[in-house]
Design a protein around this motif. Structure first.
Motif, PDB file in Angstrom:
ATOM      1  N   ALA A  49      57.504  49.169  58.153  1.00  0.00           N
ATOM      2  CA  ALA A  49      57.019  47.869  57.680  1.00  0.00           C
ATOM      3  C   ALA A  49      57.349  46.766  58.675  1.00  0.00           C
ATOM      4  O   ALA A  49      56.509  45.890  58.953  1.00  0.00           O
ATOM      5  CB  ALA A  49      57.622  47.547  56.311  1.00  0.00           C
ATOM      6  N   THR A 168      51.353  42.554  42.481  1.00  0.00           N
ATOM      7  CA  THR A 168      50.800  42.513  43.837  1.00  0.00           C
ATOM      8  C   THR A 168      49.496  41.721  43.860  1.00  0.00           C
ATOM      9  O   THR A 168      49.247  40.916  44.770  1.00  0.00           O
ATOM     10  CB  THR A 168      50.553  43.939  44.365  1.00  0.00           C
ATOM     11  N   PHE A 181      53.379  43.813  52.182  1.00  0.00           N
ATOM     12  CA  PHE A 181      53.789  45.112  52.711  1.00  0.00           C
ATOM     13  C   PHE A 181      55.191  45.027  53.302  1.00  0.00           C
ATOM     14  O   PHE A 181      56.029  45.928  53.095  1.00  0.00           O
ATOM     15  CB  PHE A 181      52.793  45.575  53.768  1.00  0.00           C
ATOM     16  N   THR A 184      57.751  44.809  50.525  1.00  0.00           N
ATOM     17  CA  THR A 184      57.837  46.089  49.825  1.00  0.00           C
ATOM     18  C   THR A 184      58.827  47.013  50.524  1.00  0.00           C
ATOM     19  O   THR A 184      59.686  47.633  49.886  1.00  0.00           O
ATOM     20  CB  THR A 184      56.452  46.766  49.763  1.00  0.00           C
ATOM     21  N   HIS A 222      50.888  55.837  54.843  1.00  0.00           N
ATOM     22  CA  HIS A 222      50.619  54.403  54.687  1.00  0.00           C
ATOM     23  C   HIS A 222      49.776  53.877  55.855  1.00  0.00           C
ATOM     24  O   HIS A 222      48.895  53.034  55.663  1.00  0.00           O
ATOM     25  CB  HIS A 222      51.923  53.617  54.582  1.00  0.00           C
ATOM     26  N   ILE A 226      46.144  52.157  55.387  1.00  0.00           N
ATOM     27  CA  ILE A 226      45.859  50.821  55.911  1.00  0.00           C
ATOM     28  C   ILE A 226      44.596  50.851  56.767  1.00  0.00           C
ATOM     29  O   ILE A 226      43.725  49.980  56.654  1.00  0.00           O
ATOM     30  CB  ILE A 226      47.060  50.293  56.725  1.00  0.00           C
TER      31      ILE A 226
END
Length: 295
Positions: A49, A168, A181, A184, A222, A226
């Motif tokens: 992230a 969210t 993101f 998170t 992820h 994305i």
């Protein structure tokens, strides 16, 4: 056309890796505390992230800037809690049945969106929600004649994730997707790092390899998701995510020896159909509202 094809490829890659990640999580949680496994997983998630935020427009400073700090922290804590509950559920009630119950998430999101987001739900979606929850009841139908309290674990996981999704949506009115993101990953990692060390357990050498793969799957899934959202609309991607239920069922049956009964399969089909209709109906109403506002 090439962009659409790449979007579908990224979506299928993400879904497949999510299913593999769930299988690895079940293997690890059967031997180690869920909070310990989640902590290791979140350390990698946080690094990913931060790296993604650093490369985004405006860099890390832009990602950190938020107009909803309390809600962003709440989101991070909700998802961290949901992951612990979910991976615990894989061992307690099984991978396939857990995913079947988790598939009721879009129905719960539609319900929670009414009081939290102020959205209106028409009779078609109310009907789909009611039919979907009948499917959930069919999945939960006791084979022994008595309700199994263990099923409350995946139900709690589905509810936690639904709250996470709704909040969210709420913060997206003010914060960018990258900001959400970032929080998170970071909030979840900090929370797990405060609790996880109390559950530290010696790890067998070969299980360190599984933990490493778990971290890699968490980051790659992820990333592919994305990329998929960059190329495809959410209304196209969300129904495809139900394939994770199919992949997880295959893993649960072929690797962990789980069994699927008729009630569970029929109930899952009903829940998935109701969820896809709900997602499609939200998209139709959103497009209609956008056209109306333009005129």
């Amino acid at each position: 056309m090439k962009s659409n094809t790449a979007g579908y490829v990224f979506t299928l890659l993400a879904i497949s890796i999510f299913a593999i990640q769930d299988g690895i999580s079940k293997h690890l949680v059967s031997a180690y505390p869920p909070l310990f496994v989640a902590m290791i997983r979140y350390w990698a998630f946080m690094l990913f992230a931060v790296a993604m935020a650093s490369r985004s427009p405006g860099g890390l400073r832009a990602a950190i800037r938020t107009k909803r700090p309390r809600l962003q922290v709440a989101r991070g804590l909700l998802l961290a809690s949901q992951i612990v509950v979910a991976i615990s559920s894989f061992v307690i009630v099984g991978l396939a049945r857990s995913q079947a119950i988790f598939s009721s998430g879009p129905l719960m999101v539609a319900l929670l969106s009414v009081p939290i987001l102020g959205e209106k739900v028409g009779w078609r979606r109310w009907l789909a929600i009611c039919i979907g929850f009948l499917g959930v009841l069919l999945i939960l139908k006791p084979e022994s004649g008595f309700f199994d309290v263990r099923f409350l674990v995946p139900l709690a996981g589905a509810l936690l994730f639904s709250f996470y999704v709704v909040i969210t949506r709420y913060v997206s009115r003010d914060d960018s997707a990258m900001t959400s993101f970032f929080y998170t990953g970071v909030v979840g990692a900090v929370a797990m790092s405060c609790i996880g060390p109390f559950f530290w357990t010696p790890v067998a050498p070969y299980d360190w390899a599984f933990l490493g793969v778990l971290c890699l799957t968490g980051m790659s899934s992820h990333y592919f998701l994305i990329r998929a959202y960059d190329l495809l609309d959410a209304v196209v991607i969300q129904p495809l995510t139900y394939l994770q239920l199919v992949f997880s069922a295959i893993i649960g049956v072929s690797i962990f020896g789980e069994t699927l009964n008729a009630n569970m399969v029929i109930g899952a089909v009903i829940v998935v159909a109701a969820g896809i209709f709900t997602i499609w109906r939200e998209h139709v109403l959103a497009r209609t509202g956008a056209r109306t506002s333009k005129t």
